[in-house]
Write an enzyme that holds these catalytic residues in place. Sequence first.
Site, PDB file in Angstrom:
ATOM      1  N   GLU A 179      71.933  60.385  44.652  1.00 27.12           N
ATOM      2  CA  GLU A 179      71.942  61.348  45.742  1.00 27.12           C
ATOM      3  C   GLU A 179      73.403  62.193  45.271  1.00 27.12           C
ATOM      4  OE1 GLU A 179      70.711  59.136  49.805  1.00 27.12           O
ATOM      5  OE2 GLU A 179      72.658  58.412  48.937  1.00 27.12           O
ATOM      6  N   CYS A 233      79.474  66.489  45.569  1.00 24.92           N
ATOM      7  CA  CYS A 233      80.032  65.023  45.264  1.00 24.92           C
ATOM      8  C   CYS A 233      78.662  64.625  44.528  1.00 24.92           C
ATOM      9  CB  CYS A 233      80.324  64.573  46.667  1.00 24.92           C
ATOM     10  SG  CYS A 233      80.599  62.642  46.272  1.00 24.92           S
ATOM     11  N   CYS A 282      75.765  50.887  41.240  1.00 26.63           N
ATOM     12  CA  CYS A 282      77.105  50.753  41.002  1.00 26.63           C
ATOM     13  C   CYS A 282      77.389  49.140  40.513  1.00 26.63           C
ATOM     14  CB  CYS A 282      78.248  51.103  41.895  1.00 26.63           C
ATOM     15  SG  CYS A 282      79.886  51.072  41.365  1.00 26.63           S
ATOM     16  N   CYS A 297      82.434  46.603  45.421  1.00 28.80           N
ATOM     17  CA  CYS A 297      83.499  46.893  46.378  1.00 28.80           C
ATOM     18  C   CYS A 297      83.042  46.527  47.818  1.00 28.80           C
ATOM     19  CB  CYS A 297      83.967  48.221  46.567  1.00 28.80           C
ATOM     20  SG  CYS A 297      84.867  48.689  44.936  1.00 28.80           S
ATOM     21  N   CYS A 327      81.547  49.466  50.351  1.00 32.86           N
ATOM     22  CA  CYS A 327      80.811  50.255  49.719  1.00 32.86           C
ATOM     23  C   CYS A 327      79.258  50.020  49.936  1.00 32.86           C
ATOM     24  CB  CYS A 327      81.030  50.669  48.595  1.00 32.86           C
ATOM     25  SG  CYS A 327      80.488  52.188  47.982  1.00 32.86           S
ATOM     26  N   SER A 355      87.222  60.323  40.399  1.00 37.50           N
ATOM     27  CA  SER A 355      87.637  59.270  41.220  1.00 37.50           C
ATOM     28  C   SER A 355      87.246  57.812  40.636  1.00 37.50           C
ATOM     29  CB  SER A 355      86.960  59.354  42.521  1.00 37.50           C
ATOM     30  OG  SER A 355      87.585  58.101  43.168  1.00 37.50           O
ATOM     31  N   CYS A 379      81.566  59.231  52.276  1.00 37.99           N
ATOM     32  CA  CYS A 379      82.425  58.276  51.232  1.00 37.99           C
ATOM     33  C   CYS A 379      81.655  56.826  51.460  1.00 37.99           C
ATOM     34  CB  CYS A 379      83.532  57.998  51.335  1.00 37.99           C
ATOM     35  SG  CYS A 379      84.537  59.914  51.276  1.00 37.99           S
TER      36      CYS A 379
HETATM   37  N1  SAH Z   1      83.603  54.568  41.763  1.00 37.23           N
HETATM   38  C1  SAH Z   1      84.447  55.555  42.273  1.00 37.23           C
HETATM   39  C2  SAH Z   1      84.053  56.564  43.147  1.00 37.23           C
HETATM   40  C3  SAH Z   1      82.884  56.160  44.390  1.00 37.23           C
HETATM   41  S1  SAH Z   1      83.649  56.070  46.024  1.00 37.23           S
HETATM   42  C4  SAH Z   1      85.654  55.045  42.832  1.00 37.23           C
HETATM   43  O1  SAH Z   1      85.854  53.728  43.272  1.00 37.23           O
HETATM   44  O2  SAH Z   1      86.674  55.784  43.141  1.00 37.23           O
HETATM   45  C5  SAH Z   1      84.634  57.306  46.416  1.00 37.23           C
HETATM   46  C6  SAH Z   1      85.713  57.016  47.397  1.00 37.23           C
HETATM   47  O3  SAH Z   1      84.981  56.574  48.487  1.00 37.23           O
HETATM   48  C7  SAH Z   1      86.452  55.969  47.010  1.00 37.23           C
HETATM   49  O4  SAH Z   1      87.680  56.197  47.024  1.00 37.23           O
HETATM   50  C8  SAH Z   1      86.104  54.673  47.790  1.00 37.23           C
HETATM   51  O5  SAH Z   1      87.236  53.832  47.736  1.00 37.23           O
HETATM   52  C9  SAH Z   1      85.514  55.472  48.925  1.00 37.23           C
HETATM   53  N2  SAH Z   1      84.550  54.444  49.919  1.00 37.23           N
HETATM   54  C10 SAH Z   1      83.690  53.783  49.450  1.00 37.23           C
HETATM   55  N3  SAH Z   1      83.126  53.212  50.586  1.00 37.23           N
HETATM   56  C11 SAH Z   1      83.727  53.789  51.730  1.00 37.23           C
HETATM   57  C12 SAH Z   1      83.491  53.709  53.133  1.00 37.23           C
HETATM   58  N4  SAH Z   1      82.431  52.920  53.638  1.00 37.23           N
HETATM   59  N5  SAH Z   1      84.337  54.468  53.799  1.00 37.23           N
HETATM   60  C13 SAH Z   1      85.264  55.367  53.445  1.00 37.23           C
HETATM   61  N6  SAH Z   1      85.330  55.394  52.082  1.00 37.23           N
HETATM   62  C14 SAH Z   1      84.709  54.550  51.196  1.00 37.23           C
END
Ligand code: SAH
Length: 343
Positions: free
Chosen positions: A92, A105, A112, A116, A119, A194, A335
Amino acid sequence: MKQNIYDLNLEELQEKIIEFGEKKYRAKQIFDAIFPCGINSIYDIKNIPQNLQIKLDEKFEFVAAKIVKTKVSAIDNSVKFALKLLDDSIIESVILYAKDRRTLCLSSQVGCALNCAFCETAKMGFKRNLSSGEILYQLVVANNYLKNFGEKITNIVFMGMGEALSNFDNFEKAFFAIHDQKIFGIGTRKITVSTAGVIPSIKKLIERKIPVDLAISLNAATDKIRDEIMPINKKYPISQLLEISKEYAKEGDRKVMFEYVMISGKNDGENDAKQLVKLLKNIPCKLNLIPLNDCTNALVCSSEAQIEPFTKIIYDAGIRVMVRRSGGKDIGGACGQLAGNLT
Ligand code: SAH
């Protein structure tokens, strides 16, 4: 299987064209036709002789992904594309609107590997890296969409599915094409990657002087909490991450952006804010606080009553801070929400 034409840079395409016994300048003609908005078929390029069109058609794929779903946000006009790649994987990408900016984006992997806690992409697991051409094709699709409105993508954030810095070579190749005046021509200050903190890759960015803006997903002010929500922290803890960030800011003469997802009762207390100030105060940086977007885990977004005093502590300490209101919440495009879900 045919090769994705977008995986090649101009020199590589020139070599192929010469192998076909044709003139080198044909490669440039092809590039001029496929960037920035793509084509439906090689036969759309009318200034290429038919025998070369046939050879190219046999060898190359000119449509590197199909749009299987386009969703437009009713709140902020964000547009999310679900794309099906040639191996049927789904990725996406999201267009975000802000004043005269049109930010794409981009995804860098299918799924991934970092797991985390907050996410949704993590739930897909890791399937594979995207090739540079698959990364670029997302930009082609977005530009082709915006063309209808007389617009094009002006900014890029590598913040979609995946960890771009775990797919370094393809990220790097895509970065240079995005920046190249003859391809997408997007300025280096308008391209951000990022990362959850893949330190060896950040080192590589420094060594190779790749002029990309760096965003680091910090998300916690102590290793204890960061270990809990970002398993990568066990490998690359906060102290190392801050050290390399400082170096990045110095070498590249640019501020590093730290991202901090606000999770109620987890990382949003007064002590967390004070600790965060201690961590960041000597680093040229800005901080983006991101209120947690809905995810299927039992984590809850911090309330305004929590976010406001937290922000004030940071602001009063002289650190540039803003609260990022993610676009595309109603279309699963914000995000952390990209999970290849087609409904
Ligand atoms: N792998 C990269 C990019 C992907 S996510 C990274 O970790 O930076 C991009 C941003 O979205 C990151 O800062 C991550 O911490 C944030 N993010 C992930 N899940 C989220 C959520 N449920 N709500 C808000 N931000 C989120």
